[in-house]
Design a protein around this motif. Structure first.
Motif, short mmCIF file in Angstrom:
data_model
loop_
_atom_site.label_atom_id
_atom_site.label_comp_id
_atom_site.label_asym_id
_atom_site.label_seq_id
_atom_site.Cartn_x
_atom_site.Cartn_y
_atom_site.Cartn_z
N THR A 7 129.90 -44.01 58.91
CA THR A 7 130.68 -43.31 57.88
C THR A 7 131.61 -42.26 58.45
N LYS A 8 131.35 -41.78 59.67
CA LYS A 8 132.19 -40.75 60.27
C LYS A 8 133.16 -41.41 61.24
N TRP A 9 134.23 -41.96 60.70
CA TRP A 9 135.18 -42.68 61.53
C TRP A 9 135.99 -41.71 62.38
N ASN A 10 136.12 -42.04 63.65
CA ASN A 10 136.91 -41.22 64.57
C ASN A 10 138.36 -41.71 64.53
N LEU A 11 139.14 -41.18 63.61
CA LEU A 11 140.52 -41.63 63.43
C LEU A 11 141.47 -40.96 64.42
N ASP A 12 140.92 -40.14 65.31
CA ASP A 12 141.71 -39.57 66.41
C ASP A 12 141.58 -40.42 67.67
N SER A 13 140.87 -41.51 67.57
CA SER A 13 140.67 -42.39 68.71
C SER A 13 142.01 -42.92 69.22
N LYS A 14 142.09 -43.14 70.53
CA LYS A 14 143.33 -43.66 71.13
C LYS A 14 143.59 -45.10 70.72
N TRP A 15 142.61 -45.74 70.09
CA TRP A 15 142.74 -47.16 69.75
C TRP A 15 143.38 -47.39 68.39
N VAL A 16 143.72 -46.32 67.68
CA VAL A 16 144.24 -46.48 66.32
C VAL A 16 145.46 -45.58 66.11
N VAL A 17 146.39 -46.04 65.30
CA VAL A 17 147.52 -45.20 64.89
C VAL A 17 147.00 -44.22 63.86
N PRO A 18 147.05 -42.92 64.13
CA PRO A 18 146.43 -41.94 63.22
C PRO A 18 147.10 -41.91 61.86
N PRO A 19 146.32 -41.73 60.80
CA PRO A 19 146.89 -41.68 59.45
C PRO A 19 147.65 -40.38 59.20
N GLN A 20 148.69 -40.45 58.40
CA GLN A 20 149.49 -39.27 58.08
C GLN A 20 149.21 -38.74 56.67
N GLN A 21 148.63 -39.61 55.83
CA GLN A 21 148.37 -39.22 54.45
C GLN A 21 146.95 -39.62 54.06
N ALA A 22 146.46 -39.01 52.99
CA ALA A 22 145.11 -39.31 52.52
C ALA A 22 144.97 -40.79 52.16
N ARG A 23 146.01 -41.37 51.59
CA ARG A 23 145.96 -42.78 51.22
C ARG A 23 145.85 -43.66 52.46
N ALA A 68 146.35 -52.48 67.34
CA ALA A 68 147.07 -53.44 68.17
C ALA A 68 146.48 -54.84 68.05
N ASP A 69 145.15 -54.91 67.91
CA ASP A 69 144.48 -56.21 67.85
C ASP A 69 143.05 -56.01 67.36
N LYS A 70 142.30 -57.09 67.33
CA LYS A 70 140.91 -57.02 66.85
C LYS A 70 140.05 -56.17 67.77
N ASP A 71 140.32 -56.24 69.07
CA ASP A 71 139.55 -55.44 70.02
C ASP A 71 139.71 -53.96 69.74
N SER A 72 140.89 -53.53 69.34
CA SER A 72 141.11 -52.11 69.02
C SER A 72 140.24 -51.67 67.85
N ILE A 73 140.05 -52.54 66.89
CA ILE A 73 139.18 -52.23 65.75
C ILE A 73 137.74 -52.06 66.24
N LEU A 74 137.30 -52.99 67.08
CA LEU A 74 135.95 -52.88 67.65
C LEU A 74 135.77 -51.58 68.41
N GLN A 75 136.77 -51.20 69.20
CA GLN A 75 136.66 -49.98 70.00
C GLN A 75 136.54 -48.75 69.11
#
Length: 238
Positions: A7-23, A68-75
């Motif tokens: 439940t505590k997603w690390n959205l600052d991870s280098k593997w994801v484009v960080p969100p800019q808005q709550a949505r 970038a790909d499915k592996d990025s989601i796994l990471q």
């Protein structure tokens, strides 16, 4: 919608484009939750990006705009799971928390912690074990977590050397840690594959047997009669 266990997603991870808005954050969380549920239920290899989009209620293009790909989601899933465990377990490993506990109680807690983890998170832990064999990034992160866990129990036992007959307490912690890790990981994998393992994770006798084995390896007598089943679950964090 919380589709996954983490439940505590690390959205600052280098593997994801960080969100800019709550949505955008909500959409990311839905994608990760859906992916975790599918990876643990169907397997990583058997899950397509389109499957994740369907379960999360988003388009495939929306997923690729963030990953970038499915592996990025796994990471990100593994990174988030590891970070959540690290962040929430500090209090449970404080020296003050264990100051009045014996070496035997600390060793039994080490065993109980493994059972707590595999009883509560078998899906994602089996996913990690499978991916460690083929994914260097997952393996490196898992190694770091294992080393941190070992170091924490070694630290807790530092002041108990006079109680422990084993000549090298740090080595004993490492051996017991990996013995528990491999035994419970294989048991969880067997259960997940419906392969009739000789033991069951839910069996308290299995846990007590593992505690007895760990105590004997350290050279300590059987003290399992004093242990309250599932005690780790009542400690702060994990």
């Amino acid at each position: 919608m919380n589709l996954g266990q983490t439940t505590k997603w690390n959205l600052d991870s280098k593997w994801v484009v960080p969100p800019q808005q709550a949505r955008s954050r909500k959409t990311l969380e839905d994608i990760l939750g859906a992916a975790e549920k599918l990876f643990t239920a169907k397997g990583y290899e058997n899950t397509a990006i389109s499957d994740i989009g369907t379960l999360a209620g988003v388009s495939t293009g929306s997923i690729y705009s963030r990953f970038a790909d499915k592996d990025s989601i796994l990471q990100v899933i593994h990174d988030s799971f590891s970070k959540a465990l690290t962040d929430t377990s500090a209090d449970a490993f404080s020296l003050e928390e264990w100051r009045n506990h014996s070496a035997a109680e600390i060793i039994m807690a080490m065993v109980d912690r493994f059972f707590f983890a595999y009883r509560n998170y078998p899906g994602i832990l089996c996913l990690i074990e499978r991916q460690r064999l083929v994914n260097p990034a997952v393996d490196e992160r898992a190694r770091k977590w294992n080393n941190l866990s070992i170091a924490r129990f070694q630290s807790l036992l530092t002041g108990h050397a006079d109680e422990i007959p084993h000549p090298d307490t740090d080595h004993a912690v490492t051996v017991v840690h990996y013995l528990l890790h491999q035994t419970l990981a294989m048991t969880a994998l067997f259960e997940q594959e419906k392969a009739s393992p000789p033991f069951r994770l839910a069996d308290d006798r299995f846990e007590r047997d593992m505690m007895q084995m760990a105590l004997r390896f350290f050279g300590l007598p059987d003290d399992t009669g004093t242990w309250t089943p599932h005690a780790w679950q009542r400690l702060i964090g994990w």
